[in-house]
Design an enzyme around this catalytic site. Structure first.
Site, PDB file in Angstrom:
ATOM      1  N   CYS B  82       7.975   5.197  13.340  1.00 19.39           N
ATOM      2  CA  CYS B  82       8.788   4.336  14.211  1.00 19.39           C
ATOM      3  C   CYS B  82       8.217   2.926  14.313  1.00 19.39           C
ATOM      4  O   CYS B  82       8.861   2.051  14.879  1.00 19.39           O
ATOM      5  CB  CYS B  82       8.930   4.965  15.591  1.00 19.39           C
ATOM      6  SG  CYS B  82       9.615   6.646  15.497  1.00 19.39           S
ATOM      7  N   HIS B 325      17.712   3.351  19.056  1.00 20.91           N
ATOM      8  CA  HIS B 325      16.465   3.449  18.288  1.00 20.91           C
ATOM      9  C   HIS B 325      16.749   3.800  16.824  1.00 20.91           C
ATOM     10  O   HIS B 325      16.441   4.890  16.359  1.00 20.91           O
ATOM     11  CB  HIS B 325      15.568   4.509  18.958  1.00 20.91           C
ATOM     12  CG  HIS B 325      14.223   4.684  18.332  1.00 20.91           C
ATOM     13  ND1 HIS B 325      13.573   3.709  17.596  1.00 20.91           N
ATOM     14  CD2 HIS B 325      13.376   5.763  18.327  1.00 20.91           C
ATOM     15  CE1 HIS B 325      12.404   4.182  17.192  1.00 20.91           C
ATOM     16  NE2 HIS B 325      12.268   5.415  17.596  1.00 20.91           N
TER      17      HIS B 325
END
Lengths: 378, 378
Positions: B82, B325
């Site tokens: 991420c 996200h």
């Protein structure tokens, strides 16, 4: 920019290996760190292409930092298909040359043989532009380079024998490389009668599916084999966008950059590792690197100019064709061989070498890196 | 090292989007290039995590170079789960600061909503060390941060309401951000009675599955919002190796580096985007960034210190929880928001801001990047 040099080398045996992606990378890294005298490492870069798709494993940079006990250092994976390793090296080299880090570990790794050939082929095709029509139309990499080979033979008069001569040369080198995937002797005749893959390319003209890892340590200064230059370029990722199928623009441009930065030309290069993903690609690459005139590479192969005693020995490790092609590791393993040559400790050592070049290709010409190195000339 | 600044911003709307991975990235890049005045671009970096696994598409760097007409420039994808976007920005920034390139395009992109939730969950788990026992034992990211939340509440006296307060704050910000995934009003009550994911985390405490892309242009000099510092660190990728579940070492270390390089401390920061992959993670991050004492983050949230009128507004874009996200894009979208704040053109603009910070996390603490920016102070 300050000088930087390679002070540590590590590499697993290439081939089928039961070890995991992580274990392969750790082995190569440990060997490189020991070879470098266990320096303090400031960052790690990892070239890897298919870890997510074939091994369900990303974050390999952070895993290596932890497993090698290097502390909370920055860790980065780079991807540029089969050029992932060369790109990792380039990033690491520039970060050292720029003074951001003093010493960096660069690894390349791939784990492929546990997956089915179909799955591997599908995963490798993520190195094409699948949003356009290549992936959808079913084009594969052997398909692409088969088309190129047919066109090359048509344009320049090369014959299938010349493709076989590349494969034989690289196998002969691999026979003396205990880390190569294939060490069994072969012949022009066996190669030309082997199982066809995509005409005119047969089994021996195509790089294999391989597990393996390689690693190097780069540090500031001139204590090892010096990095003289780094070139990187992109090219059209779609076949229909390539203006000339018989030239790989990214190789030419990355070589141009590297020669300019090093203040050298093709005639100054004593030994080369280049990206022979297919026998045809080696012939294109010796031309696109400027080692031989466009359209004459096949003659250079015929005349033995790309092996010991010729103008410039190419792929003395055995190349992708016979050393093997664990994709993310390939670019780093090329550098391991070139640095070994310049240290005068290589398998298939070439006498009197001082300047070496490593060229790493990604996709059907989507990426290329070229690095030039200088040994002490002892 | 010379100064470098951000002169162009681009971002797609985050959420479910029928466009392909490539199309999303192209949209964001075009917007950033136009915003920057269409400068000559010397290289491109792309943060992406799951392109191979979910979209069968790698080599996105080379594809963008071609599609945007940037010529045969170097193109590199970076991966750190991420934190892939933050890592891409860091590489690009250093290459400009070191004088290797003058102007670099940095993109982040992810395409996720077309895949099943099971497939996405499995792919995201490649951000754990699956050669060890985490992946095998079935631990997921919500599972990990659920454990952390329970322990945090036990140790420091926080209640589930405090997690909900984080989620409400970020939703309230997202309501004013047309590019955010979720703009529907919510309430503490709705959040606390939402579908449970991993106790104590419910649906609103977890960042969603999102498609999207973001891009920035970095150039040498001080013509835009200046990059003051870049920090990057790694941490244990395995839960059982984490010495203290309530601190994320990689956040602390990357922040330490960045504060030192900028010559600033936490009290100098006017506005923050940080990695609230779960509501719990925001509370840990405001502590690990030094904005609030360890164990007191929940009190700061309760007192409104992390929103307009408080000590330091956090995630004014809506954060991962409500902006969304799209993994590889997240780190770049955080920088888009911080640079917008420092340009005084942001959604949820904070008055009088001069110094902003963006923090991007990867894995369960395997990677963190921290970048600090300075606006002109007009």
């Amino acid at each position: 920019m300050r000088n930087a040099s390679v002070i540590g080398l590590g590499m697993t045996k290439f081939g089928k290996n039961e070890a995991s992606l992580k274990s392969l990378a750790i082995s190569a890294c440990k060997e490189a760190l020991i070879d470098a005298g266990n320096p303090k490492v400031d960052a790690i870069y990892v070239g890897n292409f298919l870890g997510g798709q074939l091994a369900g494993q990303e974050i390999i940079g952070s895993i290596l930092a932890k497993e090698l006990g290097l502390g909370p250092i920055p860790a980065t994976k780079t991807e540029g298909a089969c050029a992932s390793g060369g790109i990792a090296f380039r990033q690491a080299y520039h970060m050292v040359a720029a003074g951001i880090y003093d010493t960096v570990l660069v690894a390349g790794v791939e784990k492929m043989t546990h997956a089915s050939t179909n799955l591997v082929t599908q995963a490798i095709n993520s190195a094409m532009d699948n949003d356009s029509n290549e992936g959808i139309s079913g084009l594969t990499f052997p398909g692409f380079f088969g088309v190129v080979a047919n066109r090359y033979m048509y344009e320049y008069g090369a014959k299938e024998e010349h493709l076989a001569m590349v494969a034989v040369k690289n196998r002969e080198y691999a026979m003396h490389n205990p880390k190569a995937q294939f060490q069994k002797e072969t012949s022009i005749d066996e190669i030309m009668h082997a199982r066809p893959i995509t005409s005119p390319l047969g089994l021996f003209h195509c790089s294999p599916i391989t597990d393996g890892a390689a690693a190097v340590v780069i540090t500031a200064g001139n204590t090892g084999v010096k990095v003289l230059a780094s070139g990187q370029a992109s090219g059209p990722p779609l076949m229909q966008d390539i203006p000339d199928l018989l030239s790989i623009e990214a190789i030419q441009e990355s070589a141009r950059q590297a020669y300019e930065e090093a203040g050298l030309g093709p005639d100054d290069i004593d030994v080369v590792e280049l990206h022979d993903c297919f026998a045809m690609t080696e012939i294109l690459a010796i031309e696109d690197l400027g080692l031989f005139e466009k359209g004459t590479g096949w003659k250079a192969v015929e005349q033995g100019l790309t092996k010991h005693g010729g103008k410039v020995p190419v792929n003395t490790s055995g190349g992708l064709l016979s050393r093997g092609h664990p994709i993310g590791a390939t670019g780093i393993s090329q550098i391991v061989q070139i640095v070994s040559q310049l240290r005068r400790t290589a398998v298939n050592q070439v006498e009197g070498v001082r300047i070496g070049l490593a060229q790493n290709l990604g996709g059907t010409g989507a990426f290329s890196t070229v690095h030039i190195f200088e040994g002490s000339g002892v």
